[in-house]
Structure formats: C-alpha cells, structure tokens
Design an enzyme around this catalytic site. Sequence first.
Site, PDB file in Angstrom:
ATOM      1  N   LYS A 149      -2.862   5.977  -4.009  1.00  0.00           N
ATOM      2  CA  LYS A 149      -3.966   6.864  -3.649  1.00  0.00           C
ATOM      3  C   LYS A 149      -3.775   8.250  -4.261  1.00  0.00           C
ATOM      4  O   LYS A 149      -2.652   8.746  -4.400  1.00  0.00           O
ATOM      5  CB  LYS A 149      -4.064   7.004  -2.119  1.00  0.00           C
ATOM      6  CG  LYS A 149      -4.104   5.677  -1.390  1.00  0.00           C
ATOM      7  CD  LYS A 149      -4.205   5.877   0.125  1.00  0.00           C
ATOM      8  CE  LYS A 149      -3.877   4.597   0.853  1.00  0.00           C
ATOM      9  NZ  LYS A 149      -2.422   4.340   0.892  1.00  0.00           N
ATOM     10  N   HIS A 182      -7.660   9.547  -1.490  1.00  0.00           N
ATOM     11  CA  HIS A 182      -7.033   9.463  -0.169  1.00  0.00           C
ATOM     12  C   HIS A 182      -7.921   9.989   0.958  1.00  0.00           C
ATOM     13  O   HIS A 182      -7.908   9.462   2.069  1.00  0.00           O
ATOM     14  CB  HIS A 182      -5.695  10.209  -0.188  1.00  0.00           C
ATOM     15  CG  HIS A 182      -4.683   9.638   0.746  1.00  0.00           C
ATOM     16  ND1 HIS A 182      -3.331   9.673   0.516  1.00  0.00           N
ATOM     17  CD2 HIS A 182      -4.818   9.003   1.933  1.00  0.00           C
ATOM     18  CE1 HIS A 182      -2.692   9.092   1.512  1.00  0.00           C
ATOM     19  NE2 HIS A 182      -3.565   8.688   2.382  1.00  0.00           N
ATOM     20  N   TYR A 226       2.846   9.803  -0.115  1.00  0.00           N
ATOM     21  CA  TYR A 226       3.974   9.204   0.604  1.00  0.00           C
ATOM     22  C   TYR A 226       5.321   9.478  -0.048  1.00  0.00           C
ATOM     23  O   TYR A 226       6.363   9.290   0.576  1.00  0.00           O
ATOM     24  CB  TYR A 226       3.795   7.681   0.719  1.00  0.00           C
ATOM     25  CG  TYR A 226       2.551   7.225   1.428  1.00  0.00           C
ATOM     26  CD1 TYR A 226       1.739   8.107   2.150  1.00  0.00           C
ATOM     27  CD2 TYR A 226       2.155   5.892   1.367  1.00  0.00           C
ATOM     28  CE1 TYR A 226       0.586   7.668   2.786  1.00  0.00           C
ATOM     29  CE2 TYR A 226       1.009   5.440   2.005  1.00  0.00           C
ATOM     30  CZ  TYR A 226       0.220   6.336   2.701  1.00  0.00           C
ATOM     31  OH  TYR A 226      -0.917   5.887   3.323  1.00  0.00           O
ATOM     32  N   ASP A 262       0.843  -1.197   0.000  1.00  0.00           N
ATOM     33  CA  ASP A 262       0.000   0.000   0.000  1.00  0.00           C
ATOM     34  C   ASP A 262       0.877   1.246   0.000  1.00  0.00           C
ATOM     35  O   ASP A 262       1.680   1.453   0.916  1.00  0.00           O
ATOM     36  CB  ASP A 262      -0.887  -0.017   1.253  1.00  0.00           C
ATOM     37  CG  ASP A 262      -1.830   1.171   1.324  1.00  0.00           C
ATOM     38  OD1 ASP A 262      -2.974   1.042   0.873  1.00  0.00           O
ATOM     39  OD2 ASP A 262      -1.407   2.239   1.834  1.00  0.00           O
TER      40      ASP A 262
END
Length: 261
Positions: free
Chosen positions: A77, A108, A52, A47
Amino acid sequence: MPCMTWTTKLPGDIALPLIGFGTWQLRGDTAYESVRAALEVGYRHVDTATLYQNESQVGRAVKDSGVDREQIFITTKLRPQDARHARRTLEASLRQLDTDYVDLWLIHWPTGRDELVSTWQELVSAKDAGLVRTVGVSNYSPAQIDLLTKATGQQPAVNQIPWSPGQHDPALLDQHRRRGVVVEGYSGLKNTDLRHPVLTGIAERHAVTPAQVVLRWHLQHDIVILPRSSRRERITANLDLEHLTLAAEDITAIDTLTRPS
C-alpha cells in the site's frame, strides 16, 4: 475445497485468495518468522504496506518459503504522503520485497481532494507498466470510488476497510457489490469482543474458537479476511475454516450483535 484455494475474481481474471495473512505491527524477525509460518501452513495471500516497515522481511520470507512467487498474492500500500512520488515509492517497495511486481497495490487511505485523481492515475499507470497486476484503495467511501472511476474510467478492484460484526453495514456492502468492488475487511478480530456470549455459544456448538466463528462469518458474507498473528497455532487456526459452516441463524445473530434489539 481447502480454504487456501478459496478465491474471488478481480478484473483481468485475477484470482484473489479470500484469506490473506495480515502483517500490520509485525516487524523484524517476528515478521519474517510469522510470514514463513503462514506460507508453510497454506496461506497464499500476504498483505503488507510501506507504512508497516516490514516489506523486506515479507519478501525474504516469500523467497525462503520455497513456494513459487506466482502462487503467492502480495499486496502492498501507498501512504498518501508519498503520493507525489508514487512510482518511486512503488519501486522502493519492489526492491524491499525482492520481486518484479506486486499483485495488488492500494492507496492506504484517501489523499487530499486535490490529489485524489492524480494519485489514482499513478496507480493505474503502474498497472499499465506491468509493475502491479491490479490496483485498488483502502478506507475510501463509495462516493470517493465513484469520483476516481468517473475521472479515469478505471474503477478500483478492491476497497480494504475495517469490518467486524460490530461494524457490519449491509447497505455499504451492497454499494460495493453493485459497483463490482471487492471488500477486504481488516481488524475483524481486533474490533470484536470474542468473549461475547453469542460468539462463544456458536463456537461451542461448532467445537471451534470464537475467532474462527468471526472469520467464517466474514467469508460467508464474501468479505476477504486478513487475520494477523505471530503465534503459529493461531496462524494455523485462522486458516482452518474449511469444515466450519455457520447456519443462517448463526449469521443473523452475528449480524445484529451490537445493534439495539
């Protein structure tokens, strides 16, 4: 059956592994090495997210793992601020991940109300174009999910939301179940006091760690888990749940962990 092969079915007969490797806050070489370690010990679900900033490291780890791409379920996401150029953002994610498709693309967290439906339509369009296998949301309420479904006829397959013993909400879980939406829980360990005597007591009786107890508790509620660590021994332990089964009284004790008696 080994934990790495435990799955739940998404629409389109897509198998979603119940245990995924979370990568939030993992960057650079740490992200690469952690994902490599996860894939080596048996995780088959990773994931990540645009937010990120580690998609390239995740993609390189997947490539270098030697595991066939088709055997690895990859989620990324979309940030709400990228909603107006969602397709371009996805194409950038695919380049970073060095893959032709992702298995699951999530929004998200909710956009502004005026963009809720149009953003969701962009995800459905990407699915129709074959860039993603299926689509879902994160941090959405059941009412927001209903709004998307009613407007487009396409229901999110997944809702990724915070879940832990202290946040356990059977009514909310039931609302997702009745809609056929799979719940993925995040921050389950981060939001739990692993020194709580209920957890340490159960862990001692089963000869496991409190973290393993919490993760197994999620699984016995059919909630997808996404544990994250940069330490190989913890990465391994978080997957090693095959021989642990919590008794009904253990589940009940954890369910009521933070509620007034």
